[in-house]
Motif scaffolding. Structure first.
Motif, short mmCIF file in Angstrom:
data_model
loop_
_atom_site.label_atom_id
_atom_site.label_comp_id
_atom_site.label_asym_id
_atom_site.label_seq_id
_atom_site.Cartn_x
_atom_site.Cartn_y
_atom_site.Cartn_z
N LYS A 129 54.50 22.32 64.05
CA LYS A 129 55.84 21.86 64.44
C LYS A 129 56.72 22.99 64.94
O LYS A 129 57.77 22.74 65.53
N TYR A 130 56.32 24.25 64.74
CA TYR A 130 57.09 25.39 65.23
C TYR A 130 56.59 25.91 66.57
O TYR A 130 57.16 26.85 67.11
N ILE A 143 54.15 34.43 64.88
CA ILE A 143 54.94 33.62 63.96
C ILE A 143 54.37 33.79 62.55
O ILE A 143 53.15 33.71 62.36
N THR A 176 54.95 32.00 58.90
CA THR A 176 55.60 30.94 58.14
C THR A 176 55.32 31.17 56.66
O THR A 176 54.17 31.41 56.28
N VAL A 231 60.57 31.02 58.68
CA VAL A 231 59.75 31.22 59.86
C VAL A 231 60.26 32.47 60.57
O VAL A 231 61.36 32.48 61.10
#
Length: 174
Positions: free
Chosen positions: A16-17, A96, A98, A106
């Protein structure tokens, strides 16, 4: 070496990121060695609780000792659950990280902004197969500076360097 094949997808907690035009290149979970200290505390607590059970008279004290160890065990289960949802993802445009089970954090750094990158491996890290990335960019405040407990640090380092500094003379067959 690619750690993610083109058909794979990032875990739902990470996917979703990702931006619609991004494609993931590498997705790894932190090395299980991040759990060494919690495992040591739980086992040490079990030994202490067992010894105290034999030394202390039976009664309320004995209950408190074992309830204390159960709290320590619950903390350990929480740490394992957090580890299971923490990912380091490298896409074709950014890195990234998380973290967090309830409070999701994030951290992100665009690949184009990375001015310096190194990896470090302690003796224990070399024995168990993990290392740390240290990232620097031109900006002063960085959301992503150090990423600890990464598996395959040499391979990850080479892969990221190839993405940051692509071979300008490469042909389509390479």
């Amino acid at each position: 070496m690619r750690l993610v094949t083109p058909g794979d997808s990032a875990p739902a907690s990470v996917n979703k990121y990702l931006l619609p035009h991004e494609s993931q290149v590498i997705t790894v979970r932190r090395h299980p060695a991040v759990l060494m200290a919690p495992v040591g505390l739980v086992l040490g607590g079990l030994i202490v609780a067992g010894v105290l059970s034999n030394v202390v008279d039976a009664g309320q004290s004995l209950n408190w000792i074992w309830w204390g160890w159960l709290l320590l065990l619950g903390w350990f289960v929480w740490r394992v659950a957090e580890w299971s949802v923490d990912y380091f993802v490298i896409t074709n445009q950014r890195m990234i990280l998380t973290t967090g089970l309830i409070t999701r954090k994030v951290g992100m750094m665009p690949l184009a902004k990375v001015t310096d990158m190194s990896f470090e491996r302690s003796i224990v890290g070399r024995m168990l197969g993990y290392g740390s990335f240290v990232l620097e960019s031109a900006g002063q405040d960085q959301a992503l500076r150090t990423v600890d407990y990464l598996p395959y640090p040499e391979q990850l380092y080479l892969e990221v360097c190839e993405m940051i500094f692509p071979n300008k003379n490469a042909t389509a067959d390479d």
